[in-house]
Design an enzyme around this catalytic site. Structure first.
Site, PDB file in Angstrom:
ATOM      1  N   THR A   1       0.835  -1.198   0.000  1.00 15.99           N
ATOM      2  CA  THR A   1       0.000   0.000   0.000  1.00 15.99           C
ATOM      3  C   THR A   1       0.878   1.259   0.000  1.00 15.99           C
ATOM      4  OG1 THR A   1      -0.130   0.403   2.390  1.00 15.99           O
ATOM      5  CG2 THR A   1      -1.562  -1.321   1.485  1.00 15.99           C
TER       6      THR A   1
ATOM      7  N   GLU B   1      13.680  -2.254  -0.619  1.00 16.26           N
ATOM      8  CA  GLU B   1      14.402  -2.008  -1.867  1.00 16.26           C
ATOM      9  C   GLU B   1      13.546  -1.230  -2.854  1.00 16.26           C
ATOM     10  OE1 GLU B   1      17.147  -1.394  -4.017  1.00 16.26           O
ATOM     11  OE2 GLU B   1      17.846  -3.170  -2.937  1.00 16.26           O
TER      12      GLU B   1
ATOM     13  N   VAL C   1      12.980   2.924  -3.631  1.00 12.45           N
ATOM     14  CA  VAL C   1      13.725   3.739  -4.598  1.00 12.45           C
ATOM     15  C   VAL C   1      14.015   2.873  -5.817  1.00 12.45           C
ATOM     16  CG1 VAL C   1      15.771   5.134  -5.041  1.00 12.45           C
ATOM     17  CG2 VAL C   1      14.812   5.037  -2.733  1.00 12.45           C
TER      18      VAL C   1
ATOM     19  N   ALA D   1      11.945   1.106  -7.750  1.00 17.00           N
ATOM     20  CA  ALA D   1      11.107  -0.091  -7.958  1.00 17.00           C
ATOM     21  C   ALA D   1      11.951  -1.357  -7.837  1.00 17.00           C
ATOM     22  CB  ALA D   1      10.386  -0.015  -9.302  1.00 17.00           C
TER      23      ALA D   1
ATOM     24  N   LEU E   1      14.897  -1.975  -9.224  1.00 19.99           N
ATOM     25  CA  LEU E   1      16.344  -1.797  -9.393  1.00 19.99           C
ATOM     26  C   LEU E   1      17.072  -2.029  -8.064  1.00 19.99           C
ATOM     27  CD1 LEU E   1      16.480   1.436 -11.589  1.00 19.99           C
ATOM     28  CD2 LEU E   1      16.844  -0.916 -12.327  1.00 19.99           C
TER      29      LEU E   1
ATOM     30  N   GLY F   1      -0.240   2.456 -14.302  1.00 13.32           N
ATOM     31  CA  GLY F   1       0.255   2.144 -12.957  1.00 13.32           C
ATOM     32  C   GLY F   1       1.619   2.694 -12.644  1.00 13.32           C
TER      33      GLY F   1
ATOM     34  N   GLU G   1       1.724   7.064  -8.300  1.00 14.45           N
ATOM     35  CA  GLU G   1       1.036   6.709  -7.066  1.00 14.45           C
ATOM     36  C   GLU G   1      -0.474   6.834  -7.317  1.00 14.45           C
ATOM     37  OE1 GLU G   1       2.367   5.689  -4.222  1.00 14.45           O
ATOM     38  OE2 GLU G   1       4.454   5.916  -4.852  1.00 14.45           O
TER      39      GLU G   1
ATOM     40  N   ASP H   1       7.117  12.534  -3.927  1.00 17.32           N
ATOM     41  CA  ASP H   1       7.588  11.151  -4.054  1.00 17.32           C
ATOM     42  C   ASP H   1       9.107  11.116  -4.259  1.00 17.32           C
ATOM     43  OD1 ASP H   1       6.949   8.262  -4.373  1.00 17.32           O
ATOM     44  OD2 ASP H   1       7.754   8.594  -6.377  1.00 17.32           O
TER      45      ASP H   1
ATOM     46  N   LYS I   1      12.144   9.500  -1.845  1.00 21.20           N
ATOM     47  CA  LYS I   1      13.172   8.577  -2.326  1.00 21.20           C
ATOM     48  C   LYS I   1      14.572   9.114  -2.038  1.00 21.20           C
ATOM     49  CE  LYS I   1      10.256   6.746  -6.049  1.00 21.20           C
ATOM     50  NZ  LYS I   1      10.036   6.686  -7.503  1.00 21.20           N
TER      51      LYS I   1
ATOM     52  N   GLY J   1       6.174   0.986 -12.508  1.00 26.85           N
ATOM     53  CA  GLY J   1       5.325  -0.068 -13.052  1.00 26.85           C
ATOM     54  C   GLY J   1       5.065  -1.163 -12.034  1.00 26.85           C
TER      55      GLY J   1
END
Length: 816
Positions: free
Chosen positions: A556, A607, A610, A612, A614, A665, A668, A679, A683, A798
């Protein structure tokens, strides 16, 4: 001669008794058979309940007695042909009438002596043995009934009588020297004192009866038939992966049975041990299964030094301690004498080397009696403050790791305690004998299931680790995450030895749990049948299940959910999250969560906060852990903003690109979080903190490209409309970049303790210029990467890539 015993479940009803009779007939082909039988399953408990009710002046004993009668008469009417039923029914009813008279007497007197209790409990075996012998006769078998009370003689210690083996062995030998019947049925559990009163051999005493007969007749083997395939590596009702132990020594079996292995009554082994009589534990309902073979030297030796893991529940620890005990002889003697006088069995002993305390484990039901007796015995010393009053701790259990060859293997105790510690299982006391045949530990009763499963996993399951996941949020990211687990389940199990099980699911409305694992093929309908979602309810359920290797997965973006992480970590529940709120909150809260993770050995992985999927944070952690220092960070951290500005142009209105990013997607749920820079600030502050610097999110400057009207909106519809209203502003930004040959990128920067985020015009020569699609890029300038930065680049937004990052964090926990 074949000696076989059938337990209560094996003779619970007519159908089961028929299975037992088939086994007896098969055994009869090789040699005469002595059949020792328990009461019909559950009858002993019913008799005890009736006796207690009657002694308490409660007429509840009458319907219980009616139930006992109905069960026995039903077996007779089912298994004995109608032509022979009359005499069998009459005999059974006479016995039941005697039982009723005894219970009526208890009711009238309002008391229940141990002697009367033994007599009442004996009716279970008396009736079952009589009925089974008559069924055999009715089927044409050469069968007889021998009353165990005529053959097994004991003292008058009612409830758990001590056998007089000299007299007993002589009586059994004499009886069977003249008994020429093919089949002899005997009631288990019951015996007779020298004065002629009925005694019992303790709960589970039917096993003991069979062993006494086997030893007296000096047979080669004894078979005990029950409802499971032998002695298991752990209780199969608690540990689903438990397996039968095919070969085991007497000593190992004694240890396991002492510590709660219900298949075998501990005293059973004593009569047959010295005579080296092989014991077979067999399953009445799977007669062809091997079961467990118990003897002095196993026919097949196992390479695993651990033979089994067992437990005893409802244990109380009694601790006697005080400065007056140090260096003073006699305290232990007095303590054990007073316990012995009260007829209390000690199942666990440990003493501090300082002699300052002695700790005993006893059955919880006897705790108050023991406490009173100990305090009375040491009353003088307590008044003199040399000893403190006995300390009682209830609600405990003992777990024991057992194996004959443990003494020849180093590190087993370390693995045991490390395994328990990793799952936040607190050890209250430890005992290990000099033989090193078992290591015992006292833990809270609520932790038994988790302890047994984690230890079994460690010692028996080919290094396979089971992860129990509780997933909150099954929207875009959550659903992709579940799909990935479903598709990779077999790969993880076969190649990484990780068994992932989804135990709990929650969306914003419903939460659903299944301790055995939720079927991901149809989780949506199941979730709709669940209870109303609440964060506290979700936590409470996870704590109640108390499963090993529990992981809370937060998919969430909720502040409320992020505020619960501390509660999970305090209970040694790992947290994996793509929710950036917690790690970008106040620095004190961020540090608190990190400290809780270390304190309770509960991984806290984020992880996907920041980049997604990576490996940005993991790479940064490795840099810092290896001694490198970060001096400067430059990054494009918003895949959604990069997607938006890469697709925004003269012929594509800004609002349309934002809508596309929302649909796919990349943003947010509230796109303003992305476009306002909040956002990216989250990060960046996470990267700065993970680099070892203290910084609050408000310390980061924001160079906003949004007009005030856009920032002032309160919902998505109004926000999107504000983008339409300010289209000229966004078009102007694009034209300026286009005229100069630049590209628009929302950049995060940190250097010399200062940080900012904002839209920048990136020239052709800059590393960010060719950043396409929804990609992220991070440049770390460090001691080792001073001139040429360490660059991490790839898809940064994504649902699928974010889900893969969460999945990777889960695998990291499994590989620890």
């Amino acid at each position: 001669m074949n000696i076989i015993k059938f337990g209560g479940t094996s003779v619970a009803n007519a159908q089961n008794i028929s299975l037992c009779i088939n086994i007896v007939k098969q055994k009869k082909q090789t040699a005469p058979v002595v059949v020792v039988v328990s009461a019909l399953g559950g009858v002993t408990d019913l008799l005890l309940a009736a006796a207690i009710s009657a002694s308490e002046k409660s007429e509840e004993y009458k319907p219980v007695l009616e139930k006992v009668e109905a069960r026995h008469l039903e077996v007779i009417k089912t298994l004995v042909p109608a032509t022979g039923q009359s005499s069998v029914l009459s005999h059974a009813k006479r016995e039941l009438n005697r039982l009723e008279t005894l219970l009526d007497g208890c009711f009238l007197l309002g008391e229940l002596s141990e002697r009367t209790k033994d007599l009442i409990l004996s009716f279970g075996e008396v009736l079952s043995s009589y009925i089974i012998s008559e069924v055999l006769k009715a089927q044409g078998e050469d069968a007889s009934l021998a009353d165990s009370r005529d053959l097994i003689k004991t003292n008058s210690r009612f409830g758990k009588a001590v056998v007089n083996f000299e007299v007993t062995n002589a009586l059994i030998a004499e009886y069977f020297s003249t008994n020429k019947h093919d089949i002899t049925v005997m009631p288990g559990f019951i015996a007779q004192a020298g004065d002629g009163h009925t005694t019992t051999l303790g709960r589970g005493g039917s096993d003991y009866t069979a062993a006494i007969v086997a030893a007296a007749l000096d047979v080669e083997s004894l078979e005990i038939w029950t409802d499971v395939n032998g002695i298991y590596t752990a209780n199969p009702k608690i540990v689903k992966q438990a397996e039968p132990i095919p070969y085991i020594t007497f000593e190992e079996a004694m240890e396991l049975s002492h510590f709660g292995a219900k298949v075998l009554y501990p005293p059973t082994i004593q009569p047959i041990l010295n005579k080296d009589i092989t014991l077979h534990i067999k399953n009445t309902f799977e007669p062809d299964a091997h079961g467990s073979t118990i003897n002095k030297v196993p026919e097949v030796k196992s390479g695993n030094p651990i033979r089994g893991i067992s437990n005893v529940d409802d244990v109380t620890l009694i601790t006697l301690e005080g400065p007056g005990m140090v260096g003073v002889a006699g305290f232990s003697k007095r303590l054990f004498e007073v316990i012995s006088k009260e007829n209390i069995n000690v199942i666990f002993i440990t003493q501090a080397s300082s002699e300052h305390s002695i700790c005993l484990g006893i059955v919880e039901a006897e705790a108050k009696k023991a406490q009173a007796a100990i305090d009375a015995e040491f009353d003088f010393e307590i008044k003199q403050l040399k000893i403190y009053p006995a300390i009682i701790e209830n609600g405990l259990s003992i777990i024991a790791v057992v194996g004959e060859n443990m003494k020849n293997h180093q590190g087993l105790s370390g693995r045991m305690f490390s395994t328990l510690g990793k799952n936040n299982i607190n050890i209250r006391a430890i005992a290990q004998g000099a033989s090193e045949r078992n290591i015992s530990a006292v833990i809270d009763k609520k932790d038994v299931k988790k302890a047994l499963n984690t230890l079994h996993e460690t010692f028996f399951e080919d290094a396979t680790i089971q992860l129990n996941l509780f997933v909150m949020g099954v929207g875009n990211v959550g659903e992709k995450f579940l799909d990935q687990i479903k598709s990779q389940y077999s790969y993880l199990k076969d190649n990484l030895r990780i068994n992932v099980r989804i135990v709990g699911l929650s969306n914003s409305r419903k939460m659903y749990f299944d301790e055995e694992g939720i079927d991901l093929e149809g989780f949506k309908p199941l979730l709709e049948t669940g209870e109303a979602t609440s964060t506290n309810g979700f936590i409470s359920k996870i704590k109640e299940l108390n499963l090993r290797n529990s992981i809370f997965v937060d998919n969430t973006a909720s502040d409320t959910v992020a505020a619960t992480y501390a509660e999970y970590l305090k209970n040694s529940i790992a947290v994996v999250t793509c929710n950036k709120v917690a790690c970008s909150s106040e620095y004190a809260n961020y540090k608190h969560l990190k400290n809780l993770s270390r304190q309770y050995n509960a991984p806290f992985l984020f992880e996907t906060n920041v980049g997604a999927g990576l490996p940005i944070i993991d790479t940064l952690k490795n840099l810092i852990a290896s001694g490198d220092r970060v001096h400067k960070i430059q990054a494009v951290l918003s895949g959604s903003l990069n997607f938006i500005f890469n697709n925004f142009g003269e012929n594509t209105p800004f609002v349309n690109v934002v809508k596309q990013a929302m649909t796919e997607g990349y943003t947010e749920p509230d796109p303003k979080i992305d476009l306002s820079g909040i956002d990216v600030k989250r990060k960046l502050v996470i990267l700065i903190r993970e680099s070892g610097y203290e910084m609050e999110i408000d310390d980061i400057d924001t160079i906003s490209f949004l007009p005030d009207e856009c920032l002032a909106t309160t919902n998505n519809d109004n926000f999107l409309q504000s983008l339409v209203n300010n289209a000229a502003h966004f078009d102007a930004l694009y034209k300026r970049a286009h005229l100069n040959g630049d590209r628009l990128k929302f950049v995060a920067s940190f250097e010399n303790g200062k940080a900012n985020v904002g839209l920048q015009f990136i020239p052709l020569t800059h590393p960010f210029y060719n950043l396409e699609g929804k990609d992220n890029i991070v440049l770390f300038y460090t001691d080792r990467y001073a001139d040429q930065p360490l660059i991490i680049k790839g898809a940064g937004a994504g649902a699928a890539v974010t889900a893969s990052g969460i999945f990777a964090d889960v695998i990291r926990i499994g590989n620890k």
